[in-house]
Design a protein around this motif. Structure first.
Motif, short mmCIF file in Angstrom:
data_model
loop_
_atom_site.label_atom_id
_atom_site.label_comp_id
_atom_site.label_asym_id
_atom_site.label_seq_id
_atom_site.Cartn_x
_atom_site.Cartn_y
_atom_site.Cartn_z
N TYR A 160 0.84 -1.20 0.00
CA TYR A 160 0.00 0.00 0.00
C TYR A 160 0.88 1.26 0.00
O TYR A 160 0.60 2.23 -0.71
N GLU A 161 1.94 1.22 0.81
CA GLU A 161 2.83 2.38 0.90
C GLU A 161 3.57 2.61 -0.42
O GLU A 161 3.73 3.76 -0.86
N MET A 162 4.03 1.53 -1.05
CA MET A 162 4.75 1.67 -2.32
C MET A 162 3.84 2.22 -3.40
O MET A 162 4.21 3.13 -4.16
N ALA A 163 2.61 1.68 -3.49
CA ALA A 163 1.67 2.15 -4.51
C ALA A 163 1.29 3.61 -4.25
O ALA A 163 1.11 4.39 -5.20
N SER A 164 1.19 3.98 -2.98
CA SER A 164 0.89 5.38 -2.65
C SER A 164 2.00 6.30 -3.15
O SER A 164 1.75 7.42 -3.62
N LEU A 165 3.25 5.82 -3.08
CA LEU A 165 4.37 6.60 -3.59
C LEU A 165 4.32 6.73 -5.11
O LEU A 165 4.68 7.76 -5.67
N PHE A 166 3.87 5.67 -5.79
CA PHE A 166 3.71 5.77 -7.25
C PHE A 166 2.74 6.90 -7.60
O PHE A 166 2.96 7.64 -8.56
N VAL A 167 1.66 6.99 -6.82
CA VAL A 167 0.68 8.06 -7.05
C VAL A 167 1.28 9.41 -6.67
O VAL A 167 1.18 10.40 -7.40
N GLN A 168 1.96 9.44 -5.53
CA GLN A 168 2.55 10.70 -5.05
C GLN A 168 3.59 11.24 -6.02
O GLN A 168 3.68 12.45 -6.26
N TYR A 169 4.38 10.34 -6.63
CA TYR A 169 5.42 10.76 -7.57
C TYR A 169 4.89 10.93 -8.99
O TYR A 169 5.66 11.07 -9.93
N ASP A 170 3.56 10.87 -9.14
CA ASP A 170 2.91 11.11 -10.43
C ASP A 170 3.31 10.09 -11.49
O ASP A 170 3.48 10.43 -12.67
N LEU A 171 3.47 8.83 -11.08
CA LEU A 171 3.74 7.76 -12.03
C LEU A 171 2.45 7.07 -12.46
O LEU A 171 2.36 6.54 -13.56
N MET A 172 1.46 7.06 -11.57
CA MET A 172 0.14 6.54 -11.91
C MET A 172 -0.90 7.41 -11.20
O MET A 172 -0.57 8.13 -10.25
N GLU A 173 -2.14 7.36 -11.68
CA GLU A 173 -3.18 8.21 -11.12
C GLU A 173 -4.50 7.46 -11.02
O GLU A 173 -4.73 6.49 -11.76
N SER A 174 -5.34 7.91 -10.14
CA SER A 174 -6.64 7.27 -9.93
C SER A 174 -7.65 7.78 -10.95
O SER A 174 -7.72 8.99 -11.21
#
Length: 332
Positions: A78-92
């Motif tokens: 969950y933390e790693m995926a949250s970082l992907f979103v935070q770093y703008d690599l993927m979006e909801s």
């Protein structure tokens, strides 16, 4: 994070696209058995009347991170995926509000089927190779300035591989397949050891207290750990190095360490011997492992994003310039 993200999207550069959302969202224990296949994505998914391409669920993302990384707890994913979103690599593109209501920490990422994600423009650039050129956390691992290592095209290629985290990951994978992963492991461990060593020695020389000498003892213990793992006769990952160098290492490592100043002198001798072994391993990887890696069809798609031919050309130009300069010196 970018290295893991590239793997999440497929080790060989191709997205794991399923024809429809039902196929992408199905559960199977063998989905990511080889660790190279990227997260399952639906080619098209209709959400609130709009069609989105190449989307995946939060659950699929979490499952991939759990199955294909070194995570040992679901919460890490969950933390790693949250970082992907935070770093703008993927979006909801669709949030799971029911999950968010019960889990306040899930505002950035929801590891459920109703939560849908897609790659951002930045994420796609990372996959295509754009924006590369940043060095990794192991900056300076190459052969530049390394005494006793000739500067040819393969050493420069290895330089590039060692200084790019994504390339280094693939190179390690190739070494594992050819049963010589221990060469890279040793090289990286010695590189870190030498940095730690210099720091501990400077600290002990500036302020020779009992705590700083404890640091020297800890570094010496690390040296024995590396020696016993890679260099001692019969070690589990024994390296193929020169007999004389191996003999010198055995002589040094079996001697008594001594006290304080003598211990620092011993450590400096160990550094010299380890760097000699590291150079030998570097030459071996450059001459044997790098050509095999670059010829491996498995990595062809990824490696075409790296301009290795430019390295060969620049080396040829440099060699030509050196020969011209040498000829000029001889005339003088």
């Amino acid at each position: 994070m970018e290295v893991v993200f590239r793997r999440l999207c497929g080790a060989n550069g191709g997205l794991n696209i399923k024809p429809n959302a039902n196929a992408a969202d199905s559960d199977s224990l063998s989905d990511y058995r080889d660790g190279l296949t990227g997260v399952k994505m639906a080619s098209e998914r209709k959400i609130n009347g709009k069609v989105y391409k190449d989307t995946f669920t939060g659950k699929a993302c979490s499952d991939w991170l759990m199955d294909c990384c070194t995570t040992v707890d679901r919460r890490e994913t969950y933390e790693m995926a949250s970082l992907f979103v935070q770093y703008d690599l993927m979006e909801s593109v669709q949030q799971d509000r029911a999950y968010m209501a019960t889990s306040p920490s899930g505002a950035m990422f929801q590891p459920t089927k109703p939560a849908i994600y897609q790659l951002t423009a930045k994420g796609k650039e990372i996959l295509s190779g754009a924006g590369r050129g940043r060095t990794s956390e192991s900056d300076g691992l190459g052969a530049s300035g390394r005494p006793g290592v000739a500067r040819d095209s393969n050493t420069q290629r290895l330089d590039k591989i060692l200084n790019d985290a994504a390339l280094r990951l693939l190179f390690r994978e190739n070494l594992r397949e050819t049963h010589c992963e221990e060469n890279l492991s040793f090289y990286l461990e010695v590189d870190q050891f030498v940095r730690n060593c210099h720091g501990a020695i400077k600290s002990a020389q500036r302020n020779p207290t009992s705590s700083s000498m404890d640091g020297i003892k800890e570094i010496m213990a690390q040296a024995y750990g590396i020696y016993n793992a890679f260099l001692a006769p019969g070690s589990p990952c024994e390296l193929n190095i020169d007999h004389q160098l191996r003999s010198n290492l055995a002589t040094r490592m079996t001697k008594a360490v001594g006290q304080d100043v003598a211990m620092i002198e011993t450590l400096e001798q160990v550094i010299t011997l380890f760097e000699g072994a590291q150079n030998a391993v570097f030459k071996l990887m450059a001459s044997d492992s790098v050509p095999k890696f670059l010829r491996n069809a498995k990595y062809e798609h990824t490696l075409k994003n790296y301009d290795f031919d430019a390295i060969v050309l620049s080396t040829q130009k440099a060699n030509c310039a050196n020969k011209t300069f040498t000829a000029y010196q001889l005339k003088l």
